[in-house]
Design a protein around this motif. Structure first.
Motif, PDB file in Angstrom:
ATOM      1  N   LEU A 204       2.835  -0.589   4.498  1.00 21.90           N
ATOM      2  CA  LEU A 204       3.239   0.376   3.519  1.00 21.90           C
ATOM      3  C   LEU A 204       2.853   0.161   2.336  1.00 21.90           C
ATOM      4  O   LEU A 204       2.526   1.061   1.513  1.00 21.90           O
ATOM      5  N   HIS A 205       3.183  -1.051   1.912  1.00 18.59           N
ATOM      6  CA  HIS A 205       2.904  -1.426   0.296  1.00 18.59           C
ATOM      7  C   HIS A 205       1.486  -1.393   0.488  1.00 18.59           C
ATOM      8  O   HIS A 205       0.926  -0.993  -0.660  1.00 18.59           O
ATOM      9  N   ALA A 206       0.469  -1.851   1.408  1.00 20.36           N
ATOM     10  CA  ALA A 206      -1.132  -1.765   1.129  1.00 20.36           C
ATOM     11  C   ALA A 206      -1.302  -0.222   0.781  1.00 20.36           C
ATOM     12  O   ALA A 206      -2.292   0.193  -0.080  1.00 20.36           O
ATOM     13  N   ILE A 207      -0.752   0.800   1.711  1.00 23.56           N
ATOM     14  CA  ILE A 207      -1.152   2.053   1.568  1.00 23.56           C
ATOM     15  C   ILE A 207      -0.843   2.559   0.309  1.00 23.56           C
ATOM     16  O   ILE A 207      -1.688   3.249  -0.493  1.00 23.56           O
ATOM     17  N   GLY A 208       0.429   2.010  -0.162  1.00 24.07           N
ATOM     18  CA  GLY A 208       0.733   2.590  -1.391  1.00 24.07           C
ATOM     19  C   GLY A 208       0.044   2.005  -2.601  1.00 24.07           C
ATOM     20  O   GLY A 208      -0.156   2.697  -3.719  1.00 24.07           O
ATOM     21  N   GLY A 209      -0.479   0.882  -2.650  1.00 26.67           N
ATOM     22  CA  GLY A 209      -1.438   0.333  -3.567  1.00 26.67           C
ATOM     23  C   GLY A 209      -2.701   0.728  -3.661  1.00 26.67           C
ATOM     24  O   GLY A 209      -3.077   1.351  -4.746  1.00 26.67           O
ATOM     25  N   ASN A 210      -3.436   1.143  -2.340  1.00 21.45           N
ATOM     26  CA  ASN A 210      -4.736   1.642  -2.329  1.00 21.45           C
ATOM     27  C   ASN A 210      -5.312   2.150  -1.083  1.00 21.45           C
ATOM     28  O   ASN A 210      -5.361   1.056  -0.168  1.00 21.45           O
ATOM     29  N   GLU A 211      -4.851   3.347  -0.794  1.00 22.12           N
ATOM     30  CA  GLU A 211      -4.845   3.841   0.805  1.00 22.12           C
ATOM     31  C   GLU A 211      -6.354   3.527   1.260  1.00 22.12           C
ATOM     32  O   GLU A 211      -6.359   3.105   2.360  1.00 22.12           O
ATOM     33  N   GLU A 212      -7.378   3.808   0.393  1.00 22.46           N
ATOM     34  CA  GLU A 212      -8.838   3.446   1.036  1.00 22.46           C
ATOM     35  C   GLU A 212      -9.275   2.028   1.472  1.00 22.46           C
ATOM     36  O   GLU A 212      -9.517   1.772   2.414  1.00 22.46           O
ATOM     37  N   ALA A 214      -6.702  -0.014   2.086  1.00 21.36           N
ATOM     38  CA  ALA A 214      -5.982  -0.225   3.325  1.00 21.36           C
ATOM     39  C   ALA A 214      -6.577   0.102   4.430  1.00 21.36           C
ATOM     40  O   ALA A 214      -6.597  -0.687   5.523  1.00 21.36           O
ATOM     41  N   ARG A 215      -7.270   1.443   4.463  1.00 19.48           N
ATOM     42  CA  ARG A 215      -7.814   1.770   5.570  1.00 19.48           C
ATOM     43  C   ARG A 215      -8.885   0.913   5.944  1.00 19.48           C
ATOM     44  O   ARG A 215      -9.305   0.600   7.199  1.00 19.48           O
ATOM     45  N   LEU A 216      -9.967   0.701   5.139  1.00 25.16           N
ATOM     46  CA  LEU A 216     -10.847  -0.547   5.317  1.00 25.16           C
ATOM     47  C   LEU A 216     -10.624  -1.790   5.682  1.00 25.16           C
ATOM     48  O   LEU A 216     -11.208  -2.443   6.494  1.00 25.16           O
ATOM     49  N   ARG A 225       2.089   6.069   7.477  1.00 26.25           N
ATOM     50  CA  ARG A 225       2.495   7.071   6.958  1.00 26.25           C
ATOM     51  C   ARG A 225       3.502   7.780   7.665  1.00 26.25           C
ATOM     52  O   ARG A 225       4.518   8.422   7.157  1.00 26.25           O
ATOM     53  N   MET A 226       3.176   8.409   8.937  1.00 26.88           N
ATOM     54  CA  MET A 226       4.056   9.153   9.847  1.00 26.88           C
ATOM     55  C   MET A 226       5.262   8.491  10.039  1.00 26.88           C
ATOM     56  O   MET A 226       6.394   9.012  10.067  1.00 26.88           O
ATOM     57  N   LEU A 227       5.249   7.125  10.216  1.00 20.46           N
ATOM     58  CA  LEU A 227       6.349   6.496  10.835  1.00 20.46           C
ATOM     59  C   LEU A 227       7.501   6.136   9.458  1.00 20.46           C
ATOM     60  O   LEU A 227       8.359   6.316   9.605  1.00 20.46           O
TER      61      LEU A 227
END
Length: 329
Positions: A204-212, A214-216, A225-227
């Protein structure tokens, strides 16, 4: 040349010191504000404000907000926010109260209220994570629908007359401290541990820092995000059920103010740590500021409308300070 260089060095040092002082002010501004509020109200009412009874009252007043602000923190960690947490809490409390009045068991009624919160959070998560709707639009629409459902459940009236064992959850005490305070502490510790020590929290912190990024890195961004929204709905339902038990009644919009206050608390908390990100410890400091301010103004007999103005100014200050921290990152 030597005479000209010395003032330049001195000036540079002064600028650096000024910037450091500015960063320190922004970094610790929220905690300083809390301390100053406490000192101010203590100076105004030294015989009342820091008494055990009043401190207990403050903790009692902010316990539900702390739970709902914790739910908001989870969502804001991933860079979103949830406008429906207050409405979700109201619906959960209304459903639980209505089922109790229908002579259903305490356990079944509470589980139904929690299921309602879980479902609302899941709907938010699907709309935002999988259908790619804006969090603002999705949760605003959900909030409107949920309030409507709460009115349907309550028949547009205030529901009361729940059994004593339910009201005890919100009105009972242990060691002379209200039970909702213990619930708030336990839930806050669980959220803190979830965000700090678990794989999900790191994602969750990784997504908030930089979603792209985090995805890579292999993070399933949509699922995470849904969770986050689903957990926020569930935790908000806990807050709503406890609020209904504390008041001994349930109404369609009885937790509405907690949405605004929860966002303000999280924004205030973002200034507590260097990264400027949402964090539970900071959120609790923000909740404390709101609680101390509200209690202190009530003790001083300040008009409720003036309190609304002050609350709005605090929210503006929270957003500004959060923005300054974000630019520092």
């Amino acid at each position: 040349m030597t005479i000209q260089k010395e003032p330049t060095r001195t000036g540079t040092l002064m600028i650096q010191q000024s910037r450091s002082a500015g960063r320190l002010l922004v970094q610790s501004g929220t905690i300083v504000a809390l301390v100053l509020l406490i000192l101010f109200f203590f100076a105004m009412r030294p015989d009342t404000f820091l008494s055990f009874v009043n401190i207990r009252n403050i903790l009692y007043q902010i316990s539900i907000l702390a739970i709902i602000a914790g739910a908001q923190t989870i969502v804001m960690v991933v860079g979103d926010f949830d406008l429906s947490v207050g409405a979700t809490s109201s619906l959960a409390g209304s459903v639980t109260a209505a089922l109790l009045l229908g002579e259903n068991s305490l356990g079944v009624s509470i589980l139904a209220g929690l299921a309602v919160g879980l479902l609302v959070g899941l709907v938010n998560g699907v709309l935002i994570a999988y259908l790619r709707l804006s969090a603002f639009i999705a949760t605003l629409a959900t909030m409107t629908s949920v309030i409507g459902l709460a009115y349907i459940v309550t028949g547009g009236t205030t529901v009361f007359g729940m059994p004593a064992e339910f009201n005890e959850l919100g009105q009972g005490r242990f060691l002379n401290v209200p039970l909702p305070v213990y619930f708030a502490v336990v839930i806050s510790v669980i959220i803190w541990a979830l965000l700090r020590f678990t794989t999900l929290g790191r994602r969750l912190h990784a997504i908030g820092g930089n979603e792209e990024v985090a995805r890579l890195s292999g993070v399933n961004v949509r699922w995470a995000r849904m969770l986050a929204f689903t957990l926020a709905g569930f935790i908000s339902a806990i807050g709503g059920i406890l609020l209904a038990a504390r008041l001994g009644s349930a109404a369609a919009e009885q937790g509405g103010d907690n949405t605004l206050f929860s966002v303000a608390a999280v924004f205030l908390g973002m200034t507590v740590i260097r990264s400027g990100a949402a964090n539970l410890g900071g959120t609790i400091v923000g909740v404390a500021i709101i609680g101390v301010m509200s209690n202190g103004l009530n003790i001083l007999g300040v008009n409720a409308y003036v309190q609304q103005v002050v609350t709005g100014l605090i929210i503006i200050a929270a957003v500004v300070l959060s923005g300054l921290k974000t630019r520092e990152r």
